[in-house]
Design an enzyme around this catalytic site. Structure first.
Site, PDB file in Angstrom:
ATOM      1  N   SER A 154      14.067 -19.285 -45.236  1.00  0.00           N
ATOM      2  CA  SER A 154      14.679 -20.617 -45.190  1.00  0.00           C
ATOM      3  C   SER A 154      15.785 -20.674 -44.156  1.00  0.00           C
ATOM      4  O   SER A 154      16.691 -19.844 -44.148  1.00  0.00           O
ATOM      5  CB  SER A 154      15.255 -20.972 -46.571  1.00  0.00           C
ATOM      6  OG  SER A 154      15.907 -22.214 -46.527  1.00  0.00           O
ATOM      7  N   ASP A 155      15.690 -21.656 -43.273  1.00  0.00           N
ATOM      8  CA  ASP A 155      16.762 -21.910 -42.318  1.00  0.00           C
ATOM      9  C   ASP A 155      18.007 -22.350 -43.085  1.00  0.00           C
ATOM     10  O   ASP A 155      17.914 -23.143 -44.021  1.00  0.00           O
ATOM     11  CB  ASP A 155      16.310 -23.000 -41.344  1.00  0.00           C
ATOM     12  CG  ASP A 155      17.270 -23.173 -40.197  1.00  0.00           C
ATOM     13  OD1 ASP A 155      17.637 -22.157 -39.585  1.00  0.00           O
ATOM     14  OD2 ASP A 155      17.652 -24.322 -39.925  1.00  0.00           O
ATOM     15  N   LYS A 156      19.178 -21.837 -42.663  1.00  0.00           N
ATOM     16  CA  LYS A 156      20.403 -22.162 -43.395  1.00  0.00           C
ATOM     17  C   LYS A 156      20.901 -23.569 -43.100  1.00  0.00           C
ATOM     18  O   LYS A 156      21.046 -24.407 -43.988  1.00  0.00           O
ATOM     19  CB  LYS A 156      21.512 -21.152 -43.061  1.00  0.00           C
ATOM     20  CG  LYS A 156      22.844 -21.468 -43.749  1.00  0.00           C
ATOM     21  CD  LYS A 156      23.957 -20.583 -43.257  1.00  0.00           C
ATOM     22  CE  LYS A 156      24.462 -20.994 -41.893  1.00  0.00           C
ATOM     23  NZ  LYS A 156      25.229 -22.266 -41.899  1.00  0.00           N
TER      24      LYS A 156
END
Length: 1013
Positions: free
Chosen positions: A314-316
């Protein structure tokens, strides 16, 4: 470039010299044209494939080959009805796959659209606006507020430039650039103005390398691989049976065209031509259900991949966090208070600049009215040299002072902190940095004009409110979440710790210090990636490599993102998820597009995807088992009994009645597995093969009953076998749709249940009224249903035993597999790591399914041979029936109800095997013509089966008068047509026969009494 210098790192004078560019005049038009021809346009290259080539790919593969072969055989024997149906199925499958792929192949086009369309360029000493695609290396370009950087460049002149490159690197804050720094194509200018020299264009830019990764990225669908394996298995089985059948029939002197026609029947029966369509429609209907959950599917097979997803990268920024700077706890310094710090910081901000830091500070004040009493007389925006903003402010008392905010070390130096105070301030800054905060220092001048330090304002990008709960739910479903960000390690550790992900953050720049290649990731790096809780300092190539390394370790990987930088990893991932608000490039590369914010939609998507997978699995088990049943039964029945158990019309009707209503399985109720699921083909083939072998025994059992007990002729025997396959097939679906007992929840969905009931009603009416098949009485239809329901319990018990045995073997193998996993290569790890429940036994390889089928067929052969021996017959029943018919001298044929003899295709069997001895008939015409005191004749009936059924009714309802009577079923002419009659003889007297006939006649049945000879 051909230049010997490194254009991204060398000093600006060397770069200008290498590019032969004058920073004050730019290139001349002639040189620009030469370079455009040499380096090509400033655009992304794309390898285009003809739409026709893409379409015809769907006619190439094992299952399409078999369907095409079936269509070809239909044309050879001029069976145009079958040819049309098979061709329609083939075209439907190809069209569905083509449309799906065409709609999901626009990732590069979206990346192209993200490029700047126009650019300001200095040529021949004058500024002009040209198309961005005409820019060449060496051009001098101007970049100011709102411009999209048209190509990779180095800043030549200008004070500074603040650029937003979050879509490229994932950095949540704008980055300040000064002369000598690099600018990346696709980033957006937020403040300032500079002139820069272009160093790279097109696919050689930072943006272009991302696009080339998108073009080369992509993982093979597990769904496609599963369908291919199923097709290979069924084709191999069909080939073996076809060879056996051809050899036997040619040895009997069969007609070549007749044999070709039967091979057609075998092909149609053995290849589940509708299987790709049914599975695709099941996923398409599931995609509509996902759309209701705010998740749009752009590639159908991604549903199956999402059901098996084990790791979610997951991209932050913007995904786990809000992508919105927020103030932390303000830290006052030496007598200052929180309100004063926020007021002074707000006075040193300007809202109209839309700077993220200024907006965060102004939002933290919570009192816009407090600023109205102050007048901002002058304002100096942030620049990378002074590293602060400063304003000249007039207070409500008329006193003028200066307010400033900026880097903490700049503010402490401005206030001239020394000694213990400076050490305390530095410790506070280090403490905030360790927690992942970016810190602002705030200061103001006093009445004497001296600067006074007021304190610190920490800034951070806070997590979304639902992120922690969503991550916990994901891990509850067996999905491990790994955070991926371009921020530093400290920030990543703080956010990951707050969300419960762990603090094992790996810097991507350390993992891939030598760059990212297109080959396999080194094993030690892949192991570190697998063990990490998240990754910091990540660039686009790193995200792509992280996904690839996890896939190399045998995982089904999901990736969420929203920017251009995420596109390569989104496409390489098994399930790429573009979150709400994603760029067009990310959406085009993703398999799943979320239209609601947050990750909670993904969890609902995982739940629905696993339900869809369970539905597809139940259909696949049913379809393989039914295909084996039909295929093996037809071949063995033809070899053993010498006749086709199903007609070509019955084959086509069976395919339609089986598959068309099964499409409603998309609405079936299904449990949500607690762990990721994937195609375990060894287990699928073992379970379906055993159920298929049992179904073959079931079909032969009814064939034996129809011949030896019901004594049906060939056409009616074919009808009863057709009905058995329709009924047994759908009852088997109720067995395969759940791993537990079929009578336990979840119960079948209303749509599926009603569709199957409607299909069974249609099949029963076809058989009762003789539409396209010889008619059967209701009594025989009820018998078929009772027979299949009994077998349904047998199959369910066998299924439960198989799953239990596979589970026990897997439990015993767990320790062995965990040790073996440490030594296996990447390909072996994929097979060893089974996420959905216990892993299958390592000894249960692909050959297990064939062994199971062979055992089932061996049991079938033993059962049939035992039946023949028990009946005392030396030849198959068809031969006995043929010999009996040939030996009868009387023009009428008769059969004894007390001593049943088989009746199927006598003429066919006799023609093929005329020299074999015939078994003696139990009752001959001479025996039926013996003298009797009195007799009656009932009828006539259209079929022998109807006559026999009538006799059984009489035995139950009026047993006394006929207890000692002798009965024969005769075929004779009546009103110019053949009919079947029940003749009951040896009544005690003519009056008894007349009374019996009168009683029967009162029930509206034809009955006539006669005096015996």
């Amino acid at each position: 470039m051909d230049a010997p210098v490194d254009l991204s790192k060398s000093p600006i004078p060397e770069v200008l010299a290498a590019l032969a560019t004058d920073p004050h005049k730019g290139l001349d038009a002639k040189e620009a044209a030469v370079r455009l021809g040499r380096y090509g346009p400033n655009a992304l290259e794309e390898k285009k494939t003809s739409a026709w080539v893409l379409f015809f790919r769907f006619f190439w593969g094992p299952i399409p080959w078999m369907i095409e072969a079936a269509a070809l055989m239909a044309a050879v024997v001029r069976d145009w009805g079958d040819f049309t149906i098979i061709l329609a199925l083939l075209l439907f499958n190809a069209a569905l796959g083509f449309l799906e792929e065409h709609q999901a192949s626009n990732a590069l086009q979206a990346l192209k659209n993200a490029l700047a369309l126009k650019a300001k360029v200095l040529r021949d000493g004058a500024w002009s606006e040209i198309d961005a695609k005409d820019i060449v290396p060496g051009d001098i370009v101007r970049v100011r507020l709102g411009d999209v950087v048209p190509a990779d460049a180095r800043i030549v002149s200008g004070e500074y430039l603040s650029v937003d490159q979050a879509a490229l690197t994932g950095e949540s804050l704008p980055v300040s650039k000064k002369p000598g720094d690099s600018l990346y194509s696709g980033s957006i200018a937020k403040q300032g103005e500079v002139q820069a020299v272009v160093t790279e264009t097109g696919s050689h830019t930072f943006f272009g390398r991302t696009a080339s990764l998108v073009q080369s990225a992509g993982a093979t669908s597990h769904f496609q691989a599963a369908v291919m394996r199923i097709g290979d298995f069924l084709i191999a089985a069909a080939g073996v049976l076809a060879v056996i059948l051809i050899a036997v029939q040619l040895s009997r002197g069969a007609d070549v065209l007749r044999l070709a026609e039967f091979v057609l029947i075998l092909l149609v029966a053995s290849v589940p031509v509708a299987m790709p369509a049914v599975l695709s429609v099941t996923m398409a209907l599931g995609a509509k259900l996902l759309a209701r959950e705010k998740a749009i599917v752009s590639r159908l097979d991604s549903i199956e991949e999402m059901a098996g997803m084990e790791i979610l990268c997951s991209d932050k920024t913007g995904t786990l966090t809000q992508n919105k700077l927020t103030l932390g706890d303000v830290s006052p310094w030496r007598g200052a208070d929180r309100t004063e710090i926020l007021l002074v910081a707000s006075l040193a901000s300007r809202a109209e600049d839309r700077d993220p830091i200024d907006l965060a500070v102004l939002a933290g004040l919570h009192d816009d009215g407090a600023l109205k009493a102050y007048t901002q007389q002058a304002y100096q925006p942030f620049d990378p040299v002074t590293k602060r903003t400063e304003a000249t402010v007039k207070g409500p008392d008329g006193v003028v002072f200066h307010a400033a905010k900026g880097a903490p070390q700049v503010m402490t130096a401005l206030a001239k902190l020394e000694g213990a105070d400076l050490e305390a301030a530095n410790r506070a800054v280090d403490s905030y940095a360790a927690k992942g905060f970016r810190t602002l220092g705030v200061a103001r001048t006093d009445a004497s004009g001296a600067w006074r330090f007021l304190g610190f304002i920490p800034l951070y990008d806070p997590p979304r409110a639902d992120s922690k709960e969503t991550i916990a739910r994901a891990e509850g479903y067996g999905v491990r979440v790994k955070m991926v960000t371009g921020d530093d390690v400290a920030i990543a550790q703080q956010i990951a710790g707050d969300l419960g992900l762990g603090t094992g953050i790996q810097p991507a720049t350390d993992l891939f210090s030598g760059g990212v290649g297109k080959g396999d990731i080194p094993a030690d790096i892949a192991e570190r990636i697998e063990a990490a809780d998240g990754f910091a300092r990540v660039f686009p190539e790193h995200k792509y490599a992280i996904v690839k390394a996890l896939q190399q370790r045998g995982h089904i990987v999901g990736m969420t993102g929203d920017g251009v930088n995420d596109a390569p990893a989104l496409k390489q991932a098994d399930i790429g998820v573009a979150v709400s608000g994603a760029t067009d490039a990310a959406r085009a590369a993703a398999a799943l597009i979320l239209t609601a914010p947050g990750l909670s939609t993904i969890i609902r998507g995982i739940e629905e995807a696993r339900r869809i997978f369970e539905r597809m699995m139940s259909y696949t088990l049913y379809r393989i088992a039914m295909t084996l049943d039909i295929m093996v039964f037809i071949v063995l029945a033809t070899i053993v009994y010498g006749f086709f158990p199903l007609t070509p019309v019955m084959i086509i009707m069976l395919a339609l009645l089986d598959d068309i209503p099964i499409m409603t399985i998309a609405f079936d109720r299904a449990q949500v597995p607690g762990r990721p699921v994937r195609w375990q083909m060894d287990r699928v083939l073992v379970v379906s093969s055993v159920l298929g072998a049992l179904a073959v025994v079931q079909s032969f059992g009814l064939l034996v009953v129809g011949q030896n007990m019901l004594r049906l002729d060939a056409p009616h025997l074919q009808t009863i076998l057709f009905l058995q396959l329709v009924v047994g097939g759908h009852l088997m679906l109720f067995v395969t749709r759940t791993k537990g007992p079929f009578w336990m929840p979840p119960f079948p969905g209303i749509a599926l249940f009603c569709a199957i009931v409607a299909t069974q009603i249609v099949a029963a009416l076809l058989c009762v009224y003789g539409v396209l098949v010889p008619a059967l009485p209701w009594e025989l239809i009820g018998l078929v249903w009772a027979y299949n329901i009994a077998w349904m319990f047998i199959q369910d018990l066998a299924k439960l035993a198989i799953y239990r045995e596979l589970g026990l073997r897997a439990d015993r193998a767990t320790t062995f597999l965990s040790r073996l996993h440490q030594r296996l290569g990447a390909a072996q790890r994929r097979e060893a790591q089974r996420p959905a429940g216990p892993s299958p036994d390592p000894h249960a390889g692909p050959a297990a399914s064939f062994v199971a089928t062979a055992l089932g067929l061996g049991a079938l052969a033993a059962l049939l041979w035992t039946g023949h021996l028990a009946s005392g017959e030396g030849a198959p029943p068809a031969l006995a029936s043929a010999a009996r018919s040939a030996g009868e001298a009387h023009p009428e044929t008769s059969a004894s109800v007390h001593a049943p003899a088989p009746q199927p295709p006598a003429s066919t069997a006799a023609a093929e095997r005329p020299d074999e001895p015939a078994a003696p008939a139990a009752t001959t015409a001479a025996a039926s013509a013996r003298a009797a005191k009195a007799s009656v004749r009932l009828g006539g009936f259209p079929t022998e089966a109807r006559a026999a059924a009538r006799w059984r009714q009489l035995q139950k309802r009026t047993p006394a008068p006929i207890a000692s009577s002798r009965v024969a079923i005769r075929k004779a002419a009546r009103d110019g047509k053949d009919a079947w009659f029940v003749e009951i003889s040896e009544f005690a007297s003519q009056s008894e026969a007349a009374a019996f006939c009168k009683d029967i006649g009162a029930r509206r049945a034809d009955c006539e009494a006669a005096t015996g000879e």
